[in-house]
Design an enzyme around this catalytic site. Structure first.
Site, PDB file in Angstrom:
ATOM      1  N   HIS A 127       0.873  -1.173   0.000  1.00  0.00           N
ATOM      2  CA  HIS A 127       0.000   0.000   0.000  1.00  0.00           C
ATOM      3  C   HIS A 127       0.909   1.222   0.000  1.00  0.00           C
ATOM      4  CE1 HIS A 127      -2.902   2.855   1.753  1.00  0.00           C
ATOM      5  NE2 HIS A 127      -3.862   1.976   1.520  1.00  0.00           N
ATOM      6  N   ASP A 204       2.896  -4.548   8.124  1.00  0.00           N
ATOM      7  CA  ASP A 204       1.640  -3.812   8.006  1.00  0.00           C
ATOM      8  C   ASP A 204       0.506  -4.834   8.103  1.00  0.00           C
ATOM      9  OD1 ASP A 204      -0.693  -2.733   7.008  1.00  0.00           O
ATOM     10  OD2 ASP A 204       0.235  -1.802   5.253  1.00  0.00           O
ATOM     11  N   GLN A 207      -4.571  -5.556   6.772  1.00  0.00           N
ATOM     12  CA  GLN A 207      -5.483  -6.505   6.116  1.00  0.00           C
ATOM     13  C   GLN A 207      -5.488  -7.892   6.747  1.00  0.00           C
ATOM     14  OE1 GLN A 207      -7.729  -5.887   3.841  1.00  0.00           O
ATOM     15  NE2 GLN A 207      -7.107  -3.776   3.502  1.00  0.00           N
ATOM     16  N   LYS A 230     -10.799  -1.284   9.959  1.00  0.00           N
ATOM     17  CA  LYS A 230     -10.847  -2.502   9.141  1.00  0.00           C
ATOM     18  C   LYS A 230     -11.189  -3.738   9.964  1.00  0.00           C
ATOM     19  CE  LYS A 230      -8.157  -0.580   5.456  1.00  0.00           C
ATOM     20  NZ  LYS A 230      -6.854  -0.392   4.822  1.00  0.00           N
ATOM     21  N   CYS A 368      -4.639   2.087  -3.835  1.00  0.00           N
ATOM     22  CA  CYS A 368      -3.441   2.654  -3.180  1.00  0.00           C
ATOM     23  C   CYS A 368      -2.223   1.761  -3.370  1.00  0.00           C
ATOM     24  CB  CYS A 368      -3.660   2.892  -1.687  1.00  0.00           C
ATOM     25  SG  CYS A 368      -4.936   4.073  -1.318  1.00  0.00           S
TER      26      CYS A 368
HETATM   27  C1  LIG Z   1      -5.912   0.317   4.596  1.00  0.00           C
HETATM   28  C2  LIG Z   1      -4.492  -0.034   4.499  1.00  0.00           C
HETATM   29  C3  LIG Z   1      -3.485   0.847   4.884  1.00  0.00           C
HETATM   30  C4  LIG Z   1      -3.778   2.254   5.338  1.00  0.00           C
HETATM   31  O1  LIG Z   1      -4.535   2.245   6.490  1.00  0.00           O
HETATM   32  P1  LIG Z   1      -5.199   3.609   7.033  1.00  0.00           P
HETATM   33  O2  LIG Z   1      -6.225   3.131   7.969  1.00  0.00           O
HETATM   34  O3  LIG Z   1      -5.770   4.323   5.839  1.00  0.00           O
HETATM   35  O4  LIG Z   1      -4.101   4.380   7.673  1.00  0.00           O
HETATM   36  C5  LIG Z   1      -2.186   0.426   4.810  1.00  0.00           C
HETATM   37  N1  LIG Z   1      -1.880  -0.802   4.374  1.00  0.00           N
HETATM   38  C6  LIG Z   1      -2.814  -1.691   4.003  1.00  0.00           C
HETATM   39  C7  LIG Z   1      -2.399  -3.045   3.564  1.00  0.00           C
HETATM   40  C8  LIG Z   1      -4.145  -1.334   4.041  1.00  0.00           C
HETATM   41  O5  LIG Z   1      -5.074  -2.196   3.658  1.00  0.00           O
END
Ligand SMILES: *Cc1c(COP(=O)(O)O)cnc(C)c1O
Length: 410
Positions: A127, A204, A207, A230, A368
């Site tokens: 992302h 990260d 997801q 999320k 993104c």
């Molecule tokens: C949604 C997402 C982000 C960004 O998260 P925010 O809540 O917009 O800060 C970063 N990495 C992944 C894999 C995402 O799905």
């Protein structure tokens, strides 16, 4: 905490989500944009209403009852996250506004640790929020960003990853699950190899957290990020997990109230963890609701959620592939319930717009993650992402909707 049920009672679950009763353009809402944000159950909405109705107050500083109640609830939420993600200490959980904030906090924290010649490794399927802060860090420090490539199935090429690792590698960052492709990355292998090379790892988890239980101590990861919105929580709140040693070494990200021990005009000393990284009045209600969202998911049970979502994904994959000219991007062996696709000769945006007219919410575009789209040489995809509150009937509506859209557009 209630025992996880042996199966998923979908009727009861859907009753928990008031928004699922909405109609869009006269049709029942079919919400398949869960990878962008998840919906919020009544149990979490109630916690938010309760906070503002009964004990809204600023935390930590107050001697009065409301302030103490708010402080206890906020710190209890931190402990809920600690237990759920199995962090060693509650103060290793830093409340942030979300994954983007968490990553920027770490990138800023590493500024003083890097010099020219140092290398950072990023995966090809990140992302933008796990790319851009590191590029900014490289500009400031002279470090170099190197990319772990992926193959056409949307899996990282691990051989190249091992080749890229060397004694100059300082940090490796990668998503646990790709938001654009659904790929579950082999982060255990990445963390172990990076540590053997002397590099730290940031994962990260935006997801992965909605779909699986994560054990931070077993992973031995240095940093892990989550966005509450999320995982059925509100927007504007999330967490950064950091190993205590790293959080102690890194300087604060922002200066202000709450993050200090002592302030004079000559010198300021910083507060202990976690306050050092939580300057200013935090999103108190958000933090409490984040904890409630994690409790809600645990009551259903992550094993139940995973099994149900895998079943939905297998069904959706099979049904969508029956459409002529439809191609799925992201066919990794290990993936979560995300399906990115295009239909030959049709722009993803056009399909998305027609689906909305039928009440179906999907995402279209680059998600993104422009480097992934560039890799496949496509402008974007249509992405349907499923949650445990979706049903096979909704997938049938999606498949019929795509068929109709294709007929209209061809
Ligand atoms: C949604 C997402 C982000 C960004 O998260 P925010 O809540 O917009 O800060 C970063 N990495 C992944 C894999 C995402 O799905």
């Amino acid at each position: 905490m209630a025992e996880a049920k042996s199966g998923l009672d979908i009727t009861t679950i859907r009753e928990d989500f008031p928004i699922l009763k909405r109609e869009i353009h006269g049709r029942p809402l079919v919400y398949l944009d869960n990878a962008a944000t998840s919906q919020t159950p009544q149990q979490v909405i109630d916690v938010i209403v309760d906070y503002y109705s009964r004990y809204n107050a600023n935390i930590h500083r107050g001697v009065h009852t409301l302030s103490q109640e708010a402080t206890v609830a906020y710190e209890n939420a931190r402990q809920t996250l600690q237990r759920h993600f199995n962090a060693r200490k509650a103060y290793e959980i830093i409340f942030t506004s979300g994954t983007t904030h968490s990553i920027n906090l770490v990138a800023n924290g590493f500024t003083g640790f890097l010099k020219k010649g140092d290398e950072l490794l990023v995966s090809a399927m990140e992302h933008h929020s796990n790319i851009v802060p590191w590029q900014m860090l490289c500009e400031k420090t002279g470090a170099t960003l190197k990319v772990i490539p992926m193959n056409t199935r949307g899996e990282l090429v691990m051989e190249t990853f091992h080749d890229l690792l060397n004694e100059n590698t300082r940090l490796v960052f990668c998503n646990h699950v790709s938001n654009a492709l659904g790929t579950i990355n082999p982060i255990e292998e990445i963390i172990e190899a990076a540590h053997a090379a002397g590099a730290a790892v940031l994962i990260d988890g935006a997801q992965s957290a909605p779909h699986m239980k994560v054990d931070l101590q077993a992973l031995d990861v240095d940093f892990y990020t989550v966005s509450a919105h999320k995982v059925c929580g509100p927007t504007g709140i999330g967490m950064l997990y950091g190993k205590e040693e790293w959080l102690n070494r890194m300087p604060p990200y922002q200066g202000g109230g709450e993050m200090i021990a002592e302030v004079t005009f000559e010198k300021t000393t910083y507060a202990d963890l976690p306050n050092k990284f939580e300057a200013g009045t935090p999103n108190i209600c958000g933090g409490i609701a984040f904890g409630a969202a994690i409790d809600y998911l645990n009551e259903i049970g992550f094993e139940v959620i995973e099994a149900y979502e895998n079943d939905l994904m297998a069904y959706a994959t099979e049904q969508l592939l029956s459409i002529e000219g439809l191609k799925i991007y992201g066919t990794a062996e290990n993936k979560t319930s995300v399906i990115s696709f295009n239909v030959e000769g049709i722009h993803p945006y056009d399909i998305g717009t027609l689906l909305d007219k039928m009440g179906i919410a999907v995402r279209t575009g680059q998600h993104c993650a422009q480097p992934i789209m560039d890799y496949y040489q496509i402008p974007g995809t249509v992405r349907a992402s499923f949650s445990f509150y979706n049903t096979k009937e909704e997938i049938n509506v999606l498949v019929e909707g795509v068929k109709r859209a294709v007929q209209m557009l061809q």
